[in-house]
Structures are given as C-alpha cells and as structure tokens.
Write a protein that holds these residues in place. Structure first.
Motif, PDB file in Angstrom:
ATOM      1  N   CYS A   1      -5.524  -2.799  -0.138  1.00 29.62           N
ATOM      2  CA  CYS A   1      -4.670  -2.940   1.040  1.00 29.62           C
ATOM      3  C   CYS A   1      -5.373  -3.782   2.103  1.00 29.62           C
ATOM      4  N   CYS A  43      -5.454  -1.126   5.476  1.00 28.24           N
ATOM      5  CA  CYS A  43      -6.304   0.059   5.548  1.00 28.24           C
ATOM      6  C   CYS A  43      -7.438   0.037   4.533  1.00 28.24           C
ATOM      7  N   CYS A  90       0.832  -1.203   0.000  1.00 27.33           N
ATOM      8  CA  CYS A  90       0.000   0.000   0.000  1.00 27.33           C
ATOM      9  C   CYS A  90       0.868   1.254   0.000  1.00 27.33           C
ATOM     10  N   CYS A 119      -0.129   3.150   3.659  1.00 28.53           N
ATOM     11  CA  CYS A 119       0.282   2.659   4.982  1.00 28.53           C
ATOM     12  C   CYS A 119       1.401   1.624   4.908  1.00 28.53           C
TER      13      CYS A 119
HETATM   14 ZN    ZN Z   1      -2.908   0.611   3.387  1.00 29.70          ZN
END
Ligand code: ZN
Length: 281
Positions: free
Chosen positions: A111, A114, A89, A92
């Motif tokens: 992801c 998140c 991702c 994050c």
């Molecule tokens: Zn993420």
C-alpha cells in the motif's frame, strides 16, 4: 526525553533516536516508515529525526506488470504463481504498488498510503473419497467451473475448522451424506494456481444421500465404472486413479504429489497437467 526504537524496513534493521542530530529521511514520511517497519508506533520527536547518520532505504524494485514465462517450473520462481492483482489496500483503501521488497524474491503488493504488505498465499481445498463397498461417491456439479462434470465432494477449508471437519462439512453440503473419516488419503499440490487439496478416505454412515445445492446429482460408481472422461478437475482425476490403484492392490496408502497445470488448460483437461514427485507409503 530520549528514546530508542528499533525498526525494520524491507528486512533491514534501523535505529531511530531522539533527541539526536537530525537527518531527514529522504523521500519517506515517518508514517510510511512506521507502516513499512511493521511496528505500530515509532518514537519520533520533533523534526522527524534519526540517528546514526542517514540510512539509505533499500530500494523496492518497482515492477508494475510481470508476465510469467511460458513454462516456468522452478519452485522458487517469483513468476510461478501470480495471484489476483491487488490494486487497492484492504486496510485503508489506498492504491498499491507492486514491488519486490529487498531481502525477498517475490512480487508483493504494498500500500502506498499505509505500507501494509498484502501477502497472497495458497488456498486449501478439503474433501473426501467416500467409499461404499467397491464404489465411490461422486457429485455432478451444478456450478461453474466444470458445470455438469463429476467430482469428489470437496471445497475450500473455512476459518475455524480442521481439514477433516471441512471435508465432512463439504461432503454434507454437496451430497447430503453423513460420513466418518477413516484416514488421510492424498495431499495434492497445484502450485501454479495456488491450491492444495487435502483428501480423506471416508465411509458412508448410511446409504442416504442426495444432491446438495452445488450438485445436479450424486451417485455411487463402481471403481471400474468411474467416468474418467467426465471428471471435473485434474486433481480429482489423479485422486481417483490413486484410489483405484490402491483398492485393486488391496492396500490404501497416503499419497503426496504435485500437479503442474499447463498454462491455458481448462480445469478438466485430461492432458492439461503433469503429475510429478509422487510419494506414498
Ligand atoms: Zn493501506
């Protein structure tokens, strides 16, 4: 305090309420639900409750690896373009899973941490067919791909600039040539590699030009002497062919067409593509 939040997961609307009889969302943390819904904040009370009775999350069909069919040409095929695999991702740093979200038909990297969906979209290349009398300006590439072959001054459109501004900038960078845009000339789509070319006709302000950092050489070629056997990209070949045809017909048109690249062909392979759906006015 009671609250009501509309949420959306994989395109399906949800209603979350608190307080209310509590039903635990199976296999789904609220933070992930929040992320998947696209809403930054969900009103969630103690116990992570939801009402009305549990909604079964639409399945996200996990597909870990997909190989494109050898000759897929349908415009709606999810296999038509497989962009660079997004493994982590960009927000994050968490790992992604590759799924076809419900309500969609394309593979997406989502992801696992998140829930952000990493959409991959085509890039735009902008450039100029720079004319001087019966000649056009070509640049000999000093970089890969197609090192040493001839191309039109063109490159990726940058954020914050118009297509015409980008075309002028690329012409300056690759040929140190100041030009004035005359008219749009060609929009050429290459869906298999996720590129669209926007090319303009332009005129040299002066005859001062010289190779930029990405060019070994720059030169004006008479339209009958264009080195078609040393052209860097099939899109440039098509654009130059259209330009020569228009020049000889005495009227420049605006063109659109699609290049279907043959799987495994090199960028400059003269037989590595077909040109279809050509329209012009
Ligand atoms: Zn993420």
């Amino acid at each position: 305090m009671a609250g009501l939040v509309l949420a959306r997961v994989c395109g399906v609307p949800f209603v979350l309420m608190h307080p209310a009889p509590c039903f635990r969302m199976p296999n789904m943390s609220m933070s992930r639900l929040s992320a998947l819904s696209g809403f930054q904040t969900l009103f969630i009370g103690p116990g992570q409750c939801m009402f009305p009775p549990p909604v079964v999350l639409p399945p996200c069909t996990s597909v870990q690896s997909v190989s494109p069919p050898a000759e897929s040409t349908t415009s709606t095929s999810i296999y038509r373009v497989i962009g660079p695999k997004v493994s982590f991702c960009s927000k994050c740093g968490g790992p992604t899973e590759h799924c076809i979200p419900d309500g969609e038909e394309r593979l997406r990297a989502i992801c696992k941490s998140c829930g952000i969906v990493h959409y991959q979209n085509p890039k735009m290349v902008v450039g100029c067919v720079v004319a001087h009398e019966d000649k056009v300006l070509l640049c000999r590439r000093s970089i890969e791909p197609s090192y040493g072959l001839w191309t039109l001054p063109a490159g990726y459109l940058e954020l914050g600039e118009s297509a015409a501004e980008g075309a002028v900038r690329e012409t300056w960078e690759e040929a140190i040539a100041a030009v004035d845009i005359e008219a749009p000339f060609a929009l050429l789509d290459i869906p298999r590699i996720g590129l669209s070319y926007i090319l303009f006709r332009a005129k040299l302000r002066t005859l001062d030009f010289s190779p930029g950092i990405e060019s070994l050489d720059c030169a004006l070629f008479h339209i009958d002497d264009i080195p078609f056997d040393q052209v860097a990209f099939s899109s440039v070949t098509v654009a130059l062919q259209l330009y020569v045809e228009d020049y000889k017909a005495g009227r420049f048109k605006v063109h659109h067409g699609v290049l279907d690249k043959r799987m495994g062909s090199s960028p400059s392979d003269p037989s590595g593509y077909t040109f279809r759906d050509h329209i012009s006015n």
